[in-house]
Design an enzyme around this catalytic site. Structure first.
Site, short mmCIF file in Angstrom:
data_model
loop_
_atom_site.label_atom_id
_atom_site.label_comp_id
_atom_site.label_asym_id
_atom_site.label_seq_id
_atom_site.Cartn_x
_atom_site.Cartn_y
_atom_site.Cartn_z
N CYS A 363 35.09 54.39 50.76
CA CYS A 363 34.62 54.56 52.15
C CYS A 363 35.40 55.63 52.91
O CYS A 363 34.91 56.15 53.91
CB CYS A 363 34.75 53.26 52.93
SG CYS A 363 34.05 51.84 52.12
O1 KQY Z 1 32.19 52.23 55.21
C1 KQY Z 1 32.84 51.35 55.68
N1 KQY Z 1 33.15 50.34 54.95
C2 KQY Z 1 33.29 51.46 57.08
C3 KQY Z 1 33.43 50.21 57.85
C4 KQY Z 1 33.82 50.52 59.27
C5 KQY Z 1 34.50 49.48 59.96
C6 KQY Z 1 34.96 49.83 61.32
N2 KQY Z 1 36.07 49.04 61.68
#
Ligand code: KQY
Length: 374
Positions: A363
């Site tokens: 991510c």
């Molecule tokens: O891609 C992702 N797992 C991002 C999650 C964002 C969370 C914001 N606190």
């Protein structure tokens, strides 16, 4: 290098019209984009521990490809001091640090020309169930990066999507979850067929495989990149648990049944590699106390279950950079993944401090495929 920079063009055609496709992550890269963590409701205690984990990820990727780290003006000196000189540090305003989701998705053509796609980013659900009150800076990053990298960019701003919501095999197959792509906060006026056609037009795939769910309590509405990853065409890693009392059990079992009964774009049966999950991971009181609300937006709940999964890894040119959680299954998952990716050495990084932010190594990274300049 050309002395005069060529301006980025904003394209209103589609990659399929122009002969571009999204390559798989295991195809060769020029580099990787990351963003320095800073946001107080994502990263506990001034992001001190998260930054150390981001540095480890960046340096592991930099063993075999270029890494560009975007950072705010306030954090520029700190990022520059904490990162080795192999890493390029560029000042850019963002709302948070999820490069996978708001940096460009890149596509290539047969000649090796690389272009970006600028999806609409709305912080995983906009006004409906988005996670911030303002995501306007993140939403500008794809275009800004294409400008800096001198890449033409497809305007896909009529379609809400994040990079973590898609995986491709590079040979015509995409993999997504219904929970995410059909969520009400993204493209509520589009049918499943219209969404599938959009993916086909922009990723240049002929088959989209839909599994129902991702990882339990994943605040992205269950991104595909936390439950599955392609190892190569025809082979998918799937995160599973043996614990029948865990809500994840039936979610993963359902995905398994879908995948083993599917064929990919080239008609191959899919081989599924099961990757065990760590034992459920919960936010501690201490960790929660280190998070601060922004503009009255809620922070994580007490003892919230975090969406930990080993398949949230990054495939660099020479390595697999995968999460570790201090769990008995760290070693088990690492050995299975090493066996699947025999030509890349697995590097496992303790990533609880990234997980607390809401995602993991995949991510926070976005690959830039190898190609010629334009
Ligand atoms: O891609 C992702 N797992 C991002 C999650 C964002 C969370 C914001 N606190």
């Amino acid at each position: 290098m050309a002395l005069v920079a060529e301006n980025m063009r904003i394209l209103h055609t589609t990659p399929v019209m122009d002969g571009y496709r999204m390559p798989a992550e295991y195809e060769e890269h020029t580099g990787c984009i990351m963003v320095w963590p800073e946001r107080a409701d994502s990263w506990q205690y001034g992001a001190v521990a998260a930054r150390k984990a981001f540095v480890q990820v960046a340096e592991a990727i930099a063993l075999s490809e270029k890494v560009i780290m975007l950072t705010s003006n306030a954090q520029y000196d700190n990022a520059r001091a904490m990162l080795s000189d192999k890493i390029q540090v560029i000042e850019m305003t963002t709302d948070d640090a999820w490069a996978r989701d708001f940096a460009p998705t890149f596509v290539i053509n047969e000649e090796g020309s690389v272009r970006g796609i600028d999806w609409q980013f709305n912080a995983w659900g906009g006004e409906y169930d988005g996670l911030y009150d303002d995501w306007s800076n993140d939403n500008k990053v794809a275009r800004k990066m294409c400008d800096i990298l001198e890449k033409d960019v497809y305007d896909a701003s009529d379609f809400v999507l994040e990079g973590g919501a898609i995986h491709v095999d590079g040979e015509g197959t995409a993999l997504v979850t219904k929970a995410c792509l059909l969520s009400k906060g993204r493209n509520p006026d589009m049918s499943m067929e219209q969404i599938e056609n959009k993916l086909k037009d922009y990723l240049n795939v002929s088959k989209v495989i839909w599994i129902n769910n991702g990882i339990y309590n994943d605040e992205t509405n269950e991104h595909i990149d936390n439950i599955c990853a392609f190892a190569r065409p025809g082979e998918i890693l799937l995160a599973v648990t043996d614990d029948i009392n865990d809500p994840q059990y039936s979610m993963s079992q359902d995905a398994y049944n879908t995948l083993i009964n599917e064929t990919d774009a080239r008609g191959r049966k899919i081989k599924v590699h099961k990757i065990p999950l760590p034992k459920p991971v919960y936010l501690t009181d201490y960790e929660r106390a280190g998070l601060s609300s922004i503009n009255g937006f809620g922070i994580r709940e007490e003892h919230e279950r975090l969406a930990a999964s080993y398949v949230n890894f990054y495939i660099s040119n020479k390595n697999i950079i995968m999460p570790g959680f201090g769990d008995d299954n760290d070693e088990v998952a690492k050995n299975i993944i090493q066996d699947i990716f025999k030509d890349r050495e697995v590097i496992q990084i303790y990533s609880r401090d990234i997980l607390i932010g809401g995602g993991n190594i995949h991510c926070i990274t976005q690959q830039l495929p190898k190609g010629i300049k334009r």
